[in-house]
Design a protein around this motif. Structure first.
Motif, PDB file in Angstrom:
ATOM      1  N   ASN A  28       0.835  -1.186   0.000  1.00 12.83           N
ATOM      2  CA  ASN A  28       0.000   0.000   0.000  1.00 12.83           C
ATOM      3  C   ASN A  28       0.882   1.252   0.000  1.00 12.83           C
ATOM      4  O   ASN A  28       2.053   1.202   0.335  1.00 12.83           O
ATOM      5  N   ASN A  29       0.281   2.375  -0.385  1.00 17.49           N
ATOM      6  CA  ASN A  29       1.001   3.643  -0.418  1.00 17.49           C
ATOM      7  C   ASN A  29       2.223   3.614  -1.340  1.00 17.49           C
ATOM      8  O   ASN A  29       3.260   4.184  -1.023  1.00 17.49           O
ATOM      9  N   SER A  30       2.088   2.898  -2.465  1.00 20.43           N
ATOM     10  CA  SER A  30       3.198   2.865  -3.417  1.00 20.43           C
ATOM     11  C   SER A  30       3.361   4.238  -4.057  1.00 20.43           C
ATOM     12  O   SER A  30       2.426   5.045  -4.107  1.00 20.43           O
ATOM     13  N   GLU A  31       4.557   4.484  -4.557  1.00 22.67           N
ATOM     14  CA  GLU A  31       4.875   5.782  -5.125  1.00 22.67           C
ATOM     15  C   GLU A  31       5.298   5.642  -6.575  1.00 22.67           C
ATOM     16  O   GLU A  31       5.721   4.574  -7.030  1.00 22.67           O
ATOM     17  N   VAL A  49       7.778   3.586 -11.423  1.00 21.30           N
ATOM     18  CA  VAL A  49       6.765   3.061 -10.504  1.00 21.30           C
ATOM     19  C   VAL A  49       7.340   1.861  -9.764  1.00 21.30           C
ATOM     20  O   VAL A  49       8.264   1.189 -10.237  1.00 21.30           O
ATOM     21  N   ASP A  50       6.772   1.594  -8.593  1.00 22.60           N
ATOM     22  CA  ASP A  50       7.188   0.462  -7.765  1.00 22.60           C
ATOM     23  C   ASP A  50       7.097  -0.829  -8.577  1.00 22.60           C
ATOM     24  O   ASP A  50       6.043  -1.180  -9.098  1.00 22.60           O
ATOM     25  N   GLU A  53       4.667  -3.455  -7.214  1.00 22.27           N
ATOM     26  CA  GLU A  53       3.273  -3.025  -7.398  1.00 22.27           C
ATOM     27  C   GLU A  53       2.846  -3.168  -8.846  1.00 22.27           C
ATOM     28  O   GLU A  53       1.701  -3.531  -9.140  1.00 22.27           O
ATOM     29  N   PHE A 130      -2.466   1.836 -11.204  1.00 22.88           N
ATOM     30  CA  PHE A 130      -2.700   1.155  -9.915  1.00 22.88           C
ATOM     31  C   PHE A 130      -3.958   1.612  -9.179  1.00 22.88           C
ATOM     32  O   PHE A 130      -4.479   0.872  -8.347  1.00 22.88           O
ATOM     33  N   ASP A 135      -3.837  -0.486  -5.912  1.00 26.86           N
ATOM     34  CA  ASP A 135      -3.435   0.377  -4.800  1.00 26.86           C
ATOM     35  C   ASP A 135      -4.082   1.750  -4.902  1.00 26.86           C
ATOM     36  O   ASP A 135      -3.521   2.669  -5.513  1.00 26.86           O
ATOM     37  N   HIS A 138      -1.938   4.813  -4.049  1.00 24.99           N
ATOM     38  CA  HIS A 138      -0.778   5.155  -4.875  1.00 24.99           C
ATOM     39  C   HIS A 138      -0.739   6.663  -5.151  1.00 24.99           C
ATOM     40  O   HIS A 138      -1.768   7.314  -5.336  1.00 24.99           O
ATOM     41  N   ASN A 140       1.636   9.611  -7.461  1.00 26.25           N
ATOM     42  CA  ASN A 140       2.677   9.850  -8.451  1.00 26.25           C
ATOM     43  C   ASN A 140       3.043  11.327  -8.434  1.00 26.25           C
ATOM     44  O   ASN A 140       2.175  12.198  -8.512  1.00 26.25           O
ATOM     45  N   THR A 156      -3.168  11.500  -7.467  1.00 26.22           N
ATOM     46  CA  THR A 156      -3.690  10.532  -6.504  1.00 26.22           C
ATOM     47  C   THR A 156      -5.046  10.026  -6.969  1.00 26.22           C
ATOM     48  O   THR A 156      -5.543  10.407  -8.036  1.00 26.22           O
TER      49      THR A 156
END
Length: 351
Positions: A28-31, A49-50, A53, A130, A135, A138, A140, A156
Motif C-alpha cells: 500500500n502507499n506505493s509511489e 513506478v514500484d 506493485e 494502480f 493500490d 498510490h 505519483n 492521486t
C-alpha cells in the motif's frame, strides 16, 4: 486434539517462513514519479513506478529482462495513462526500460516517446496507474516541462488529472475543420454511400435536397453522440452503415431509373452521424471549446461532401448526355462493386 493443534502449528510455521512471490508482494502507499518534457516533435515521458506493485497490478512477476522484452507492460501503461495533445489522444512507445533502486525499493523505469505532428498548445494527462487495479493509495509525483513552463502535481486517487497550456480559438477551429475533412476523405464507406445517393439523382434540385437531408440528419446524431446524450455501440453503428450502403446499392442495381427520396438520405444520415462521432469519442474535447470543435468538425465533413458531389455530379450529368447512354451500364456496374464492399464491411463488422 493434540494432533490437530500440532498440525495448525506446523501450517503456521510454514506460512511464516515461505515468502510470497514479488508479484503478490502488494504494498500500500506505493509511489511513482513522472518526468514529462514536450518538444517540437514528440513528448518524452520518464515513468518510475514500484516494480512489485506493477507486477501485482498486472498479475505477473516482472524483472529487468521482462521489462525489456515484453509489450504487455507498454499496453498496460497506455491503457492506464491517457495523454492528450490538443484533444488528440496519443499512444506511447517504450524506448528504454530498466530497474532502479530508490529508498531501498526497486522501481521499474520506462522511457516512453509520444510522437507529435506539431507542437501542441495544450497538454492533458489522465493518470490511472494502480489506482483502480491494486493500490488506491498510490501517489505519483509529476513534473511537466512545456513551452518554457514547468508544472508540478501530485496525482492521486482523488486527483488524477494534470493540465498545462491552453489551445487558442483559431487553432481549435482549424484543427477540427481539418479533422472533419480527413475523416470524410478516409471514410470510404461514407464516400461510397454519398456516391450511391448521387446515382439516383435526376436534377440539381434533387441533389440539393438529398445532400441537405443527409447533412441535417448526421449533424443531429453527431451532436447527440458527442455530447453523450445518445450512445450506441460502435459495432452496431458500423454494421448499420454497411447495411445502408447495401440497401442503396441494391436500389441502383435493380431499379437504376429510380429517384432517391430525401427521407432515405435523412434516415441513413442519422446512422452515419453516429459513425462520424466515433473519432470525437476517442478525443478529450475541451469544454471551453466544445461547441466550436463540434461545429468546425461538422463543417469539415460538409466541405468534404461538397467536394465529392462537385466531382461526381458533373461526371454523371455528362454520361447522361452522351448518345450511346453509358450510364445505363456504368451506374449498375459501379453499384455492384459498391454492393460487394458493403457486404464485406457488414460481415467484417457484424461478425
Amino acid at each position: 486434539m493434540k494432533k490437530l493443534f500440532l498440525l495448525i502449528l506446523l501450517v503456521l510455521s510454514i506460512t511464516t517462513t515461505v515468502q510470497l512471490p514479488s508479484t503478490y508482494a502488494h504494498s500500500n502507499n506505493s509511489e511513482g514519479y513522472s518526468m514529462i518534457e514536450v518538444t517540437d516533435h514528440n513528448i518524452n515521458y520518464e515513468l518510475k513506478v514500484d516494480l512489485a506493485e506493477l507486477g501485482h497490478a498486472m498479475n505477473q512477476e516482472l524483472d529487468n529482462q521482462q521489462l525489456f522484452n515484453t509489450k504487455i507492460v507498454q499496453n498496460y501503461i497506455n491503457s492506464r495513462i491517457e495523454l492528450y495533445a490538443d484533444s488528440i489522444k496519443l499512444e506511447g512507445t517504450i524506448e528504454r526500460s530498466g530497474v532502479e533502486t530508490i529508498s531501498n525499493k526497486q522501481f521499474a523505469v520506462m522511457n516512453l516517446t509520444y510522437e507529435l505532428g506539431d507542437k501542441p498548445q495544450k497538454l492533458v494527462l489522465n493518470y490511472n496507474m494502480f489506482l483502480d487495479d491494486s493500490d488506491p493509495s498510490h501517489a505519483n509525483y509529476a513534473t511537466v516541462t512545456f513551452d518554457g513552463e514547468q508544472q508540478e502535481e501530485v496525482l492521486t486517487f482523488e486527483s488524477r488529472e494534470l493540465e498545462i497550456g491552453e489551445m487558442n480559438f483559431v487553432q481549435n477551429v482549424l484543427q477540427f475543420l481539418l479533422l472533419g475533412l480527413k475523416h470524410i476523405f478516409t471514410g470510404y464507406d461514407h464516400i461510397l454511400f454519398v456516391i450511391s445517393l448521387l446515382f439516383g439523382i435526376k436534377t440539381i434540385r434533387n441533389t440539393f435536397t438529398l445532400v441537405t437531408a443527409f447533412t441535417i440528419a448526421h449533424s443531429i446524431t453527431l451532436a447527440l453522440a458527442t455530447l453523450d446524450i445518445v450512445h450506441l455501440p460502435s459495432s452496431f453503428v458500423e454494421a448499420a452503415i454497411a447495411l445502408s450502403i447495401i440497401y442503396v446499392a441494391l436500389i441502383n442495381i435493380f431499379n437504376p431509373d429510380s429517384k432517391h427520396q430525401p427521407w432515405l438520405a435523412f434516415a441513413f444520415g442519422l446512422v452515419h452521424g453516429f459513425g462520424f462521432a466515433g473519432i470525437l469519442s476517442e478525443m478529450r474535447l475541451d469544454a471551453s471549446h466544445l461547441a466550436t470543435s463540434l461545429i468546425s468538425f461538422n463543417i469539415g465533413i460538409e466541405i468534404g461532401q461538397l467536394v465529392i458531389v462537385a466531382i461526381v455530379f458533373p461526371i454523371l450529368l455528362w454520361l447522361k448526355t452522351l448518345t450511346f447512354k453509358p450510364s445505363k451500364w456504368v451506374i449498375p456496374g459501379a453499384s455492384v462493386a459498391i454492393l460487394a464492399f458493403g457486404f464485406l464491411w457488414f460481415i467484417e463488422r457484424a461478425f
